[in-house]
Scaffold this active site. Structure first.
Site, PDB file in Angstrom:
ATOM      1  CE1 TYR A   1     -29.008 -56.329 -21.809  1.00 42.83           C
ATOM      2  CE2 TYR A   1     -30.961 -55.047 -22.306  1.00 42.83           C
ATOM      3  CZ  TYR A   1     -29.664 -55.115 -21.844  1.00 42.83           C
ATOM      4  OH  TYR A   1     -29.024 -53.977 -21.404  1.00 42.83           O
TER       5      TYR A   1
ATOM      6  CD  GLN B   1     -42.122 -54.135 -10.209  1.00 47.31           C
ATOM      7  OE1 GLN B   1     -41.964 -54.509 -11.370  1.00 47.31           O
ATOM      8  NE2 GLN B   1     -41.571 -54.771  -9.184  1.00 47.31           N
TER       9      GLN B   1
END
Length: 329
Positions: free
Chosen positions: A54, A290
């Site tokens: 990543y 979020q």
């Protein structure tokens, strides 16, 4: 927060896990990434998922710094190995050389002596399965890894891996597939095979990369501050964003979420958690709010009538073909 056992192991994880696939080290600045991790911890999330590949290895480093100072025994840290992490021929795949070297590098970046779950990020058909599983077994016996998992393996590969793990005296306890209301390709073969062999699913993209938030409207450009509007992060969403019928069908979920007093994101996360073979849903975030919204899906039960309404609303835009395991949306 609610918690579930992972596979047939004794490991308990938070049913909402925090992942940093498209955010840490790329989409958001480090201060924002740290704020999201703090929000996850504050909301009771104990399970954190990342991978060596990543953001070109940066994501592990960001997560390591964000978790520094936390009580290690109170966390479950997961990472993965397979995709290229360097220019060399051996900087990829599931050879013993790459597994051993990648694990050492991941531990350094994560600032920890061990990971709770080390996952084969894909199946490597170019390497004997025995070599791969023996390397994993050696890492377990060295104390660098507690449990072994896989990601996006098909049913046949899971069965073979689980059998070899048993022969080596280690536990293969999880698979990490894509799974959402829109992408159900694991249900026909992967889930029954996993149940038989004692694996749980740790699912990624329960929001279909944000499509199931309802913010992407048919006939309109993605909001500029959204993942879909991001030049790099939005690339993997193009197939969804180009499907006008799919976007229209997703809007039909809005009244269902409203009737339940849930946000669209909460409905989507709660939906994947209704599958009893799912131990955790991985959420990502670019803003703390979020995280705070998504975690409210923990412990939500959707009754049969609600599940039927969802199926009716989405109709034939749902992908169910088991041949599409490993291929992605």
């Amino acid at each position: 927060m609610e918690f579930r056992r992972l596979g047939r192991s004794g490991l308990t994880i938070s049913e909402i896990a925090y992942g940093n696939w498209l955010t840490h080290g790329s989409q958001v600045e480090e201060d924002a990434a740290h704020a999201c991790v703090r929000a996850a911890l504050d909301e009771g999330i104990t399970t954190f998922d990342t991978a060596d590949v990543y953001a070109g290895t940066k994501a592990e480093s960001v997560l390591g710094r964000a978790l520094a100072g936390q009580r290690r025994e109170g966390l479950e840290i997961f990472t993965k190995v397979y995709w290229p992490t360097g220019p060399g021929r051996n900087d990829r795949g599931l050879s013993r050389k790459h597994i051993m070297e990648s694990c050492t590098a991941s531990l350094k970046r994560l600032q920890t002596d061990y990971v709770d779950l080390y996952q084969a990020h894909r199946y490597d058909s170019s390497v004997p399965l025995e070599e791969t599983m023996t390397a994993f077994a050696d890492l377990v016996r060295q104390g660098k890894v507690h449990y072994i998992g896989v990601s996006e393996w098909n049913a046949e590969e899971i069965a073979a891996g689980a059998e070899m793990a048993r022969e080596l005296g280690i536990q293969l306890i999880s698979n990490q597939p894509q799974y959402s209301m829109l992408w159900r390709v694991i249900e026909d073969q992967v889930v029954p095979t996993s149940e038989k062999h004692g694996l749980s699913q740790i699912v990624w993209s329960p929001l279909a990369q944000g499509i199931l938030t309802g913010k992407y409207l048919p006939g309109q450009q993605p909001p500029p501050d959204s993942r879909g509007g991001h030049a790099e992060a939005g690339g993997s969403m193009k197939r969804f964003l180009r499907n006008e019928e799919l976007l229209t069908r997703v809007q039909d979920l809005v009244p269902i979420a409203a009737d339940l007093g849930l946000s669209m994101a909460q409905l989507a996360v709660a939906w994947v958690l209704q599958n009893q073979n799912v131990a955790a849903a991985i959420i990502g975030a670019s803003r703390p709010e979020q995280v705070q919204d998504n975690v409210k899906a923990a412990g939500v039960t959707l009754d049969a009538d609600v599940l039927a309404r969802i199926d009716q609303a989405l109709g034939d835009v749902v992908e169910r073909d088991p041949a599409k395991v490993q291929r992605g949306a």
